[in-house]
Design an enzyme around this catalytic site. Structure first.
Site, PDB file in Angstrom:
ATOM      1  N   GLY A  44     -10.446   0.803 -15.501  1.00 52.89           N
ATOM      2  CA  GLY A  44     -10.374  -0.628 -15.761  1.00 52.89           C
ATOM      3  C   GLY A  44      -9.050  -1.263 -15.364  1.00 52.89           C
ATOM      4  O   GLY A  44      -8.869  -2.461 -15.505  1.00 52.89           O
ATOM      5  N   HIS A  45      -8.116  -0.473 -14.840  1.00 54.24           N
ATOM      6  CA  HIS A  45      -6.769  -1.003 -14.550  1.00 54.24           C
ATOM      7  C   HIS A  45      -6.248  -0.481 -13.224  1.00 54.24           C
ATOM      8  O   HIS A  45      -5.387   0.388 -13.210  1.00 54.24           O
ATOM      9  CB  HIS A  45      -5.813  -0.601 -15.662  1.00 54.24           C
ATOM     10  CG  HIS A  45      -4.544  -1.400 -15.692  1.00 54.24           C
ATOM     11  ND1 HIS A  45      -3.394  -1.052 -15.003  1.00 54.24           N
ATOM     12  CD2 HIS A  45      -4.226  -2.538 -16.360  1.00 54.24           C
ATOM     13  CE1 HIS A  45      -2.430  -1.924 -15.256  1.00 54.24           C
ATOM     14  NE2 HIS A  45      -2.906  -2.837 -16.074  1.00 54.24           N
ATOM     15  N   PHE A  46      -6.576  -0.856 -12.191  1.00 53.82           N
ATOM     16  CA  PHE A  46      -7.630  -1.779 -11.781  1.00 53.82           C
ATOM     17  C   PHE A  46      -8.526  -0.998 -10.836  1.00 53.82           C
ATOM     18  O   PHE A  46      -7.995  -0.269  -9.989  1.00 53.82           O
ATOM     19  CB  PHE A  46      -7.025  -2.989 -11.064  1.00 53.82           C
ATOM     20  CG  PHE A  46      -6.086  -3.777 -11.945  1.00 53.82           C
ATOM     21  CD1 PHE A  46      -6.587  -4.733 -12.805  1.00 53.82           C
ATOM     22  CD2 PHE A  46      -4.728  -3.544 -11.938  1.00 53.82           C
ATOM     23  CE1 PHE A  46      -5.727  -5.479 -13.612  1.00 53.82           C
ATOM     24  CE2 PHE A  46      -3.876  -4.282 -12.750  1.00 53.82           C
ATOM     25  CZ  PHE A  46      -4.372  -5.250 -13.591  1.00 53.82           C
ATOM     26  N   ILE A  51      -3.386   1.048 -10.941  1.00 52.09           N
ATOM     27  CA  ILE A  51      -1.960   1.030 -11.279  1.00 52.09           C
ATOM     28  C   ILE A  51      -1.847   1.508 -12.727  1.00 52.09           C
ATOM     29  O   ILE A  51      -2.575   1.030 -13.603  1.00 52.09           O
ATOM     30  CB  ILE A  51      -1.375  -0.396 -11.164  1.00 52.09           C
ATOM     31  CG1 ILE A  51      -1.469  -0.909  -9.727  1.00 52.09           C
ATOM     32  CG2 ILE A  51       0.073  -0.432 -11.649  1.00 52.09           C
ATOM     33  CD1 ILE A  51      -1.105  -2.382  -9.581  1.00 52.09           C
TER      34      ILE A  51
END
Length: 137
Positions: A44-46, A51
Site C-alpha cells: 500500500g506504500h506505494f 518506498i
C-alpha cells in the site's frame, strides 16, 4: 537474529532490524535492515513506486537505540519507549533492494531519559538522520 531477540522485546512483523553489526552497550550500535519487496507495507506504500515509510525507518532506528540501552539500564525491567523526535530528516527514499545501515549513538542519559543521535545510510549515502528521545515505563 538470536542476539536481537535477546536484546529486544520486538518480534516480527514489527521487528525492523535484520542484523546487528556492532554494539557497545550503553554507547553505540550499528545494524542492518534489508529492504525486500515482500515487506507487507509495500502493498500500500506505494504499489507502483514502493518506498519504505519514514515512520518505519524511524522505528528501525528506535529499535537500534533500544539495543544500545539493553543491559545498560539501571532498572532492567523497565521498557524504553520513544517519546520525542527532533530534527528528523528523510533525505532520499529507501526502496526494495536497499540495505539500510543504521547507526545509533547515545548523546545523554539520566535515570528517566535517554537521547540518541541516529543516522541511516544506503550504499554509504545518508538517507535519514535525527535525534530520538526515550523514557522508561
Amino acid at each position: 537474529m538470536r542476539e536481537l531477540y535477546s536484546l529486544l522485546e520486538h518480534r516480527p512483523p514489527f521487528l525492523f532490524l535484520d542484523r546487528l553489526i556492532e554494539l557497545e552497550h550503553g554507547v553505540y550500535a550499528k545494524g542492518v535492515k534489508n529492504i525486500s519487496i515482500n515487506e507487507p507495507f509495500f502493498s500500500g506504500h506505494f504499489p507502483r513506486q514502493p518506498i519504505m515509510p519514514g515512520a518505519l525507518i524511524m522505528e528501525a532506528a528506535a529499535q537500534l537505540c533500544a539495543v544500545v540501552m539493553a543491559k545498560a539500564e539501571e532498572e532492567p525491567d523497565k521498557l524504553p519507549v520513544l517519546i520525542k523526535v527532533e530534527m528528523m530528516k528523510f533525505l532520499k527514499p529507501v526502496v526494495p533492494g536497499d540495505r539500510l545501515v543504521l547507526e545509533a549513538r547515545l548523546l545523554s542519559h539520566t535515570l528517566s531519559l535517554s537521547k540518541f543521535s541516529v543516522e541511516g545510510l544506503v550504499e554509504g549515502n545518508k538517507v535519514t538522520s535525527g535525534i530520538l528521545v526515550f523514557s522508561y515505563i
